[in-house]
Write an enzyme that holds these catalytic residues in place. Structure first.
Site, PDB file in Angstrom:
ATOM      1  N   ASP A  19     -66.488 -32.793 -14.215  1.00 47.88           N
ATOM      2  CA  ASP A  19     -64.891 -32.438 -13.418  1.00 47.88           C
ATOM      3  C   ASP A  19     -64.261 -33.352 -13.427  1.00 47.88           C
ATOM      4  OD1 ASP A  19     -63.593 -31.036 -11.548  1.00 47.88           O
ATOM      5  OD2 ASP A  19     -63.241 -32.293  -9.937  1.00 47.88           O
ATOM      6  N   ALA A  21     -60.194 -33.968 -11.692  1.00 41.82           N
ATOM      7  CA  ALA A  21     -59.358 -33.862 -11.087  1.00 41.82           C
ATOM      8  C   ALA A  21     -60.480 -34.348  -9.552  1.00 41.82           C
ATOM      9  CB  ALA A  21     -58.340 -33.522 -10.076  1.00 41.82           C
ATOM     10  N   ALA A  52     -53.941 -26.419   1.667  1.00 38.73           N
ATOM     11  CA  ALA A  52     -52.999 -26.509   0.343  1.00 38.73           C
ATOM     12  C   ALA A  52     -54.854 -26.771  -0.391  1.00 38.73           C
ATOM     13  CB  ALA A  52     -52.290 -27.792  -0.354  1.00 38.73           C
ATOM     14  N   MET A  56     -59.923 -25.917  -3.478  1.00 35.70           N
ATOM     15  CA  MET A  56     -59.773 -26.757  -4.563  1.00 35.70           C
ATOM     16  C   MET A  56     -60.777 -26.720  -5.848  1.00 35.70           C
ATOM     17  SD  MET A  56     -57.618 -28.524  -5.267  1.00 35.70           S
ATOM     18  CE  MET A  56     -56.481 -29.240  -3.764  1.00 35.70           C
ATOM     19  N   LYS A  60     -55.857 -21.958 -11.144  1.00 36.47           N
ATOM     20  CA  LYS A  60     -55.366 -22.030  -9.903  1.00 36.47           C
ATOM     21  C   LYS A  60     -54.689 -21.677  -9.798  1.00 36.47           C
ATOM     22  CE  LYS A  60     -55.742 -26.426  -9.965  1.00 36.47           C
ATOM     23  NZ  LYS A  60     -57.456 -26.419 -10.853  1.00 36.47           N
ATOM     24  N   HIS A  63     -56.954 -20.427  -6.640  1.00 38.49           N
ATOM     25  CA  HIS A  63     -56.641 -21.122  -6.032  1.00 38.49           C
ATOM     26  C   HIS A  63     -55.152 -20.417  -4.697  1.00 38.49           C
ATOM     27  CE1 HIS A  63     -56.880 -25.514  -4.070  1.00 38.49           C
ATOM     28  NE2 HIS A  63     -55.803 -24.579  -3.315  1.00 38.49           N
ATOM     29  N   ARG A 167     -64.776 -21.139 -11.490  1.00 44.85           N
ATOM     30  CA  ARG A 167     -65.893 -21.592 -10.472  1.00 44.85           C
ATOM     31  C   ARG A 167     -65.621 -20.654  -8.693  1.00 44.85           C
ATOM     32  NH1 ARG A 167     -63.573 -27.399 -11.487  1.00 44.85           N
ATOM     33  NH2 ARG A 167     -64.474 -28.114 -12.353  1.00 44.85           N
ATOM     34  N   ASP A 193     -66.761 -33.095  -7.207  1.00 46.45           N
ATOM     35  CA  ASP A 193     -66.092 -33.475  -5.987  1.00 46.45           C
ATOM     36  C   ASP A 193     -65.846 -32.130  -4.676  1.00 46.45           C
ATOM     37  OD1 ASP A 193     -62.988 -33.151  -5.961  1.00 46.45           O
ATOM     38  OD2 ASP A 193     -63.454 -33.445  -7.756  1.00 46.45           O
TER      39      ASP A 193
END
Length: 276
Positions: A19, A21, A52, A56, A60, A63, A167, A193
């Site tokens: 990944d 970030a 927020a 994750m 986006k 999201h 994802r 992560d």
């Protein structure tokens, strides 16, 4: 009489897919989170950092849609506007999100400690380096340049905008394997992560390593993490590890600099004919 065949791969790892970030750069996965907060603040429905961060790892726009579906956020939105958020609201916020995110990406693009050393070790072992991300191609243009300036260039990068769905669907991982000409899928290790990022790897049929401290699960900068008292670190570490374990990750470690024992264990397990 019927017969069945059981084919097992006993070769080596061929690829590691990382990944971005929270995994290789932006310790704490801060860049997306702060912009999601800004977009909802501009819509007069402020959200917490926890809200927020909840979806994750997703594309986006997805999201943002998932944030609007969080019961607490949805309730506040309806209290403000008298109706539930619509797809038009999601699209408008996404269009606002894109330039705000691009504007601040370089502020958070420092590589996570250990990334260059680990990638070097992986390459020396003969592994190809792939990558997946919830960022758009335009955003990745910024991050790839910043990463290259610091010495990190994966062999393949696939964005959620380049596949049918991001994802936790497996398509970005599978596209990496096509790009890198890797087969079978169990010769691949996915490292992430976020929980959707781990699920992405599992759904593709890969070995998976969850990173508990460097990314979204803790959500602190490296300096803020180091400043925490040991007892607070212990509490946050356990919560993050438990989340990754519950997601089905084969291994969980603090950050990318801790993955090599896991990689070595996967090699041993493959040699025994084990599958993810």
């Amino acid at each position: 009489m019927s017969f069945s065949y059981d084919r097992r791969y006993r070769g080596r790892i061929q690829s590691v897919i990382l990944d971005w970030a929270g995994t290789t750069m932006d310790f704490g996965c801060l860049a997306p989170a702060v912009v999601f907060q800004k977009v909802f603040e501009n819509a007069s429905v402020p959200i917490t950092m926890a809200e927020a961060r909840e979806p994750m790892g997703a594309h986006k726009k997805v999201h943002i849609r998932k944030i609007t579906q969080i019961p607490t956020v949805n309730k506040r939105w309806q209290a403000k506007y008298g109706k539930a958020p619509t797809e038009e609201d999601v699209e408008r916020m996404f269009q606002e999100f894109v330039p705000l995110q691009i504007e601040c990406l370089s502020d958070y693009s420092a590589l996570i400690p250990g990334t260059l050393d680990i990638v070097s070790q992986l390459r020396k072992s003969g592994y190809k380096i792939g990558s997946t991300t919830g960022f758009t191609e335009e955003m990745m243009g910024v991050l790839q340049k910043d990463a290259k300036d610091q010495g990190y260039v994966p062999d393949s990068t696939v964005c959620a905008t380049q596949v049918p769905a991001g994802r936790p669907y497996p398509f970005m991982v599978l596209q990496n394997l096509i790009n890198l000409q890797i087969s079978p899928v169990e010769a691949c290790v996915k490292i992430d992560d976020t929980i959707p990022g781990v699920e992405e790897g599992l759904n593709a049929g890969c070995w998976t390593i969850g990173l508990a401290i460097s990314g979204n699960e803790v959500g602190l900068s490296l300096d803020d993490w180091k400043a925490l008292p040991d007892d607070q670190q212990t509490v946050l570490r356990k919560k993050a590890y438990d989340r990754h374990i519950q997601s089905g990750a084969h291994y969980v470690v603090d950050s990318i600099q801790d993955i090599m024992p896991c990689i070595e264990d996967v090699e041993r397990r493959l040699n025994r004919g084990e599958r993810p």
